[in-house]
Design a protein around this motif. Structure first.
Motif, PDB file in Angstrom:
ATOM      1  N   UNK A 132     -94.564 -46.953 -73.572  1.00 55.87           N
ATOM      2  CA  UNK A 132     -95.608 -46.255 -74.330  1.00 55.87           C
ATOM      3  C   UNK A 132     -95.718 -46.809 -75.746  1.00 55.87           C
ATOM      4  N   UNK A 133     -94.579 -47.156 -76.347  1.00 57.23           N
ATOM      5  CA  UNK A 133     -94.605 -47.726 -77.703  1.00 57.23           C
ATOM      6  C   UNK A 133     -95.396 -49.029 -77.699  1.00 57.23           C
ATOM      7  N   UNK A 134     -95.173 -49.825 -76.632  1.00 61.72           N
ATOM      8  CA  UNK A 134     -95.893 -51.097 -76.509  1.00 61.72           C
ATOM      9  C   UNK A 134     -97.390 -50.869 -76.349  1.00 61.72           C
ATOM     10  N   UNK A 135     -97.752 -49.912 -75.483  1.00 61.43           N
ATOM     11  CA  UNK A 135     -99.169 -49.654 -75.204  1.00 61.43           C
ATOM     12  C   UNK A 135     -99.897 -49.158 -76.451  1.00 61.43           C
ATOM     13  N   UNK A 136     -99.169 -48.485 -77.347  1.00 59.54           N
ATOM     14  CA  UNK A 136     -99.784 -47.961 -78.569  1.00 59.54           C
ATOM     15  C   UNK A 136    -100.022 -49.053 -79.610  1.00 59.54           C
ATOM     16  N   UNK A 137     -99.953 -50.298 -79.203  1.00 61.08           N
ATOM     17  CA  UNK A 137    -100.260 -51.398 -80.114  1.00 61.08           C
ATOM     18  C   UNK A 137    -100.904 -52.537 -79.355  1.00 61.08           C
ATOM     19  N   UNK A 138    -100.381 -52.774 -78.149  1.00 57.17           N
ATOM     20  CA  UNK A 138    -100.907 -53.874 -77.331  1.00 57.17           C
ATOM     21  C   UNK A 138    -102.006 -53.397 -76.381  1.00 57.17           C
ATOM     22  N   UNK A 139    -102.142 -52.103 -76.228  1.00 65.34           N
ATOM     23  CA  UNK A 139    -103.209 -51.547 -75.391  1.00 65.34           C
ATOM     24  C   UNK A 139    -102.824 -51.429 -73.929  1.00 65.34           C
ATOM     25  N   UNK A 140    -102.600 -52.576 -73.289  1.00 66.08           N
ATOM     26  CA  UNK A 140    -102.247 -52.574 -71.866  1.00 66.08           C
ATOM     27  C   UNK A 140    -100.934 -53.335 -71.687  1.00 66.08           C
TER      28      UNK A 140
END
Ligand code: 4AD
Ligand code: MG
Length: 480
Positions: free
Chosen positions: A214-222
């Motif tokens: 989730x931390x990744x998705x909150x910056x990278x999107x997917x």
């Protein structure tokens, strides 16, 4: 690169008369006093190449050492085969024994072995037809997963294997420590002092990469993760491993419906990929499946063949129902009225495998996605529905497997999330970084986890999860 030919390429070659050199393991040897026929396999394909050796041209000792399991190198001429089984074979000119396999002690003989027996010799099972096919398909499936996400703009995020948090809140974790177990440091209260441990705190093997995902998705999107996960639950079933691989995509700006669409599209892509790219191995497993099913009692037999079943999944939309609808279906079923369910059915229960299988195999007869589960039976991070009772969870259920995917829309509202964590006794201090995503630029997002080995079970038609991973880890079993 070594200069020998891979058997899969030799079998496809039409260069009759050319010189070839192959290296592989002897599957069988038969023949008479004039000629020996040796079937050799090198793992590049399920198909063996036939080596023909004129007995007069080879010394007795070499021929004697060509036994099932031995490793040999053969050079010779590619010729058109007289036999019906194959188009080409090798007329041997030189055979070198690379590694002997003592015929009296080599455990894999020509006869069919049970899967139970092969589990006990997991170090040798890659040399069998069945496991060769399974592990080649496992590779292709892993490759297809990366391909799908790469094609669709997802980034592969490597989430940690050692963590200090319990993502699922189920508490079934393996501890990671370098403390001396005989004599651990103690706090003044007498409990073990993990501040003295390697990481200065108590740590475990991860049960899921989701929270970091989730931390990744909150910056990278997917993003997606694809790695090993660990569960110390004492489940000795044909569907559970203590170490299994999970694929977890996480998507910013996706709601639960987008999540379902992705899950269905993803699974169908994977099935299509394997059918298109692993045709020989799938044909072998299809025949194997048929034999297994014929040995079963009529009412336990699958109505479809393996490939037929995969094709059926491709051709049909997954059924989408809510948990409440699922309970209603179960309650009004004859199965329930006749008291055939072992576990009670009522709103609020965690669906048991017998309930899931009834819905998928008897009622809908196709994959089913269930949403809107009671919040009490699901993890703290799931998006709370306006009814105050259910969450935007989704489980994808498959025939013969049960749950293959678990996922949800995530609770992006800080207050609601912390409220739920309090109710469920999830420690906020350990997860301060997770809560930060809800404090700073929070947004609607969703994700799911696909159990890689459960997907393997469905694709290969194998009945036991221990047979779709090279070296299974289950309670009381970590031999190889
Ligand atoms: O439903 P689960 O526990 O969901 C999660 O871990 C979420 N964090 C996923 C997410 O939303 N990112 O596990 C997901 C899937 C299950 O549906 C099942 O296929 C598989 O992982 N699984 C297992 N496979 C083999 N052995 C076990 N012990 C498994 N436990 C779960
Ligand atoms: Mg689940």
């Amino acid at each position: 690169m070594p200069k020998h030919n891979r058997i899969t390429n030799v079998l496809k070659s039409d260069a009759i008369g050319s010189q070839v050199l192959i290296k592989g393991w002897v599957r069988t040897k038969r023949g008479n006093k004039n000629v020996a026929f040796i079937a050799v396999n090198d793992g590049s394909t399920i198909n063996n190449i036939q080596v023909v050796a004129d007995v007069a041209q080879f010394d007795e000792e070499t021929l004697r050492r060509i036994t099932t399991g031995a490793c040999i190198a053969v050079s010779g001429t590619l010729v058109a085969s007289q036999g019906k089984e194959q188009a080409v074979e090798i007329q041997a000119e030189k055979i070198t024994i690379l590694g002997d396999a003592d015929a009296d002690t080599f455990p894999l003989q020509k006869k069919a072995h049970t899967l139970e027996f092969l589990r006990e010799i997991a170090h040798l099972r890659p040399r069998t037809n069945t496991f060769g096919a399974i592990f080649r398909i496992r590779h292709a499936l892993a490759f297809a997963i990366h391909k799908y996400f790469n094609n669709n703009g997802f980034y592969y995020l490597h989430t940690p294997i050692i963590t200090a948090s319990d993502a699922e809140g189920a508490g079934q974790m393996f501890r990671v420590t370098t403390l001396d177990m005989e004599n651990p440091p103690r706090t003044p209260e007498g409990t073990i002092d993990y501040s003295e441990d390697f990481f200065g705190r108590s740590t475990n093997l991860t049960v899921s990469g989701q929270l970091e995902g989730e931390l990744g998705a909150m910056g990278l999107g997917l993003i997606y993760t694809f790695g090993p996960t660990f569960r110390a639950e004492n489940s000795n079933t044909t569907r559970h491993l203590a170490e299994f691989w999970m694929i977890e995509p996480e998507m910013a700006f996706y709601d639960i419906y987008d999540n379902m669409d992705l899950a269905e599209d993803f699974i169908k892509y994977l099935i299509r990929y394997v059918l298109e790219n692993c045709a020989d191995d799938m044909k072998f497993l299809d025949e194997r499946f048929l034999k297994e099913e014929q040995a079963k009692k009529a009412d336990e037999r699958s109505e479809m063949g393996l490939i037929e079943r995969l094709q059926f999944v491709l051709d049909n939309q997954f059924e989408r129902i809510t948990y409440t609808e699922a309970i209603d279906i179960l309650l009004s079923s004859n199965h329930h009225k006749k008291g055939k369910f072992q576990f009670p059915v009522q709103w609020g229960i965690d669906l048991q495998s017998e309930h899931e299988r009834y819905l998928v195999e008897k009622h809908f007869k196709k994959p089913v996605i269930i949403t809107g589960y009671p919040k009490e039976i699901k993890a703290f991070y799931m998006k709370q529905n306006p009814d105050g009772k259910t969450v935007a969870a989704m489980d994808v259920l498959f025939p013969g497997i049960g749950e293959i995917i678990g996922g949800s829309q995530r609770e992006e509202n800080l207050e609601k999330l912390t409220q739920r964590m309090k109710e469920m006794h999830v420690p906020e201090d350990v997860l301060w970084w997770y809560l930060d995503t809800r404090k700073f630029g929070t947004c609607e997002h969703s994700g799911f986890g696909l159990g890689f080995e459960r997907m393997m079970l469905f694709i290969t038609g194998m009945g036991n999860i221990r047979d779709v991973i090279p070296f299974p880890r289950t309670p009381k079993n970590a031999e190889f």
